[in-house]
Structure formats: structure tokens, C-alpha cells
Scaffold this motif. Structure first.
Motif, PDB file in Angstrom:
ATOM      1  N   SER A  59       0.796  -1.229   0.000  1.00 20.42           N
ATOM      2  CA  SER A  59       0.000   0.000   0.000  1.00 20.42           C
ATOM      3  C   SER A  59       0.829   1.281   0.000  1.00 20.42           C
ATOM      4  N   ALA A  60       2.126   1.189   0.145  1.00 16.97           N
ATOM      5  CA  ALA A  60       2.962   2.391   0.236  1.00 16.97           C
ATOM      6  C   ALA A  60       3.023   3.135  -1.093  1.00 16.97           C
ATOM      7  N   ALA A  74      13.893   3.744  -9.333  1.00 20.46           N
ATOM      8  CA  ALA A  74      13.689   2.543 -10.149  1.00 20.46           C
ATOM      9  C   ALA A  74      13.165   1.378  -9.320  1.00 20.46           C
ATOM     10  N   PHE A  75      13.760   1.125  -8.152  1.00 19.55           N
ATOM     11  CA  PHE A  75      13.293   0.031  -7.306  1.00 19.55           C
ATOM     12  C   PHE A  75      11.871   0.284  -6.806  1.00 19.55           C
ATOM     13  N   ILE A  80       6.191  -1.379  -6.890  1.00 21.92           N
ATOM     14  CA  ILE A  80       4.783  -1.044  -7.134  1.00 21.92           C
ATOM     15  C   ILE A  80       4.221  -1.891  -8.276  1.00 21.92           C
ATOM     16  N   ALA A  81       4.996  -2.079  -9.336  1.00 26.90           N
ATOM     17  CA  ALA A  81       4.532  -2.869 -10.483  1.00 26.90           C
ATOM     18  C   ALA A  81       4.338  -4.343 -10.126  1.00 26.90           C
ATOM     19  N   ARG A  94      11.184 -13.041  -6.387  1.00 25.74           N
ATOM     20  CA  ARG A  94      10.684 -12.601  -7.687  1.00 25.74           C
ATOM     21  C   ARG A  94      11.650 -11.650  -8.378  1.00 25.74           C
ATOM     22  N   LYS A  95      12.821 -11.475  -7.773  1.00 21.33           N
ATOM     23  CA  LYS A  95      13.912 -10.659  -8.324  1.00 21.33           C
ATOM     24  C   LYS A  95      13.505  -9.216  -8.588  1.00 21.33           C
ATOM     25  N   MET A  96      12.726  -8.660  -7.651  1.00 22.60           N
ATOM     26  CA  MET A  96      12.365  -7.247  -7.730  1.00 22.60           C
ATOM     27  C   MET A  96      13.548  -6.390  -7.288  1.00 22.60           C
TER      28      MET A  96
END
Length: 115
Positions: A59-60, A74-75, A80-81, A94-96
Motif C-alpha cells: 500500500s505504500a 527505479a526500485f 509497485i509494479a 521474484r527478483k524485484m
């Protein structure tokens, strides 16, 4: 003569062991910082406030995510995506974010589940 030599060596070894153990004890006790006596209520309050400072990944806002050390523009967009997250560990699996970045931010984030 051989017996005297053996006793002399044995005495030397015992003295060396006693000195080494006393030096290591002195270093151990000197290296420990003295604990400050903080009331138990203050420790509990600190633990509670740390939980309130956690940023929810689900939710941030982008700006809130960017307040976490190691998370930039970028991170924040990647996080968010990739919503929703079942756990914060999904950032790594998930390699975010890279593992090194995850290690830095793991204590600052949480993934709350929608009710």
C-alpha cells in the motif's frame, strides 16, 4: 639431568598457559561495553515504535518506498509494479530487488494482506 630439563619445560609451558589465559580474560572483560541501564518500559516502547515505522509493500506510495535506505526511483517503480506481495521475501524471490538490497531493507518493510 634429563628429568630437570623436563620439569623446567613443563613449568615454562604451565606459566605460559596461565599468562595466556589471564590475558585473554582481561581482553574479554575489557572489550565488553558497559550496558546502559534503560528502563524496561523504554525498551518495549522502542520495539513498538519500530513496528510502526515499517513500510507496507502493498500500500505504500512511491515516495514512502523511496524513504527506505537503498530504494530509489527505479526500485520503487519495480516494487509497485509487482504488487501484491504475500510476504516481503517475494521481493528477492521474484527478483524485484537484488539479494544485497533485500538484506538492507528487510527490517524496514512488511507485506500486509488485504482483508
Amino acid at each position: 639431568m634429563n628429568r630437570n630439563r623436563l620439569l623446567s619445560r613443563l613449568t615454562g609451558i604451565i606459566c605460559a598457559l596461565i599468562m595466556a589465559s589471564s590475558l585473554s580474560f582481561a581482553q574479554t572483560s575489557a572489550a565488553k561495553p558497559k550496558a546502559t541501564k534503560e528502563p524496561a518500559a523504554a525498551k518495549t516502547a522502542g520495539a513498538v515504535s519500530a513496528k510502526h515505522d515499517l513500510v507496507d509493500l502493498n500500500s505504500a506510495t512511491k515516495e514512502q518506498l523511496m524513504t527506505i535506505p537503498g530504494i530509489g526511483d527505479a526500485f520503487a517503480d519495480e516494487i509497485i509494479a509487482g504488487r501484491p506481495y504475500k510476504s516481503k521475501a517475494e521481493l528477492k524471490t521474484r527478483k524485484m530487488v537484488p539479494a544485497a538490497t533485500y538484506a538492507k531493507i528487510a527490517g524496514h518493510v512488511i507485506a500486509k494482506q488485504a482483508k
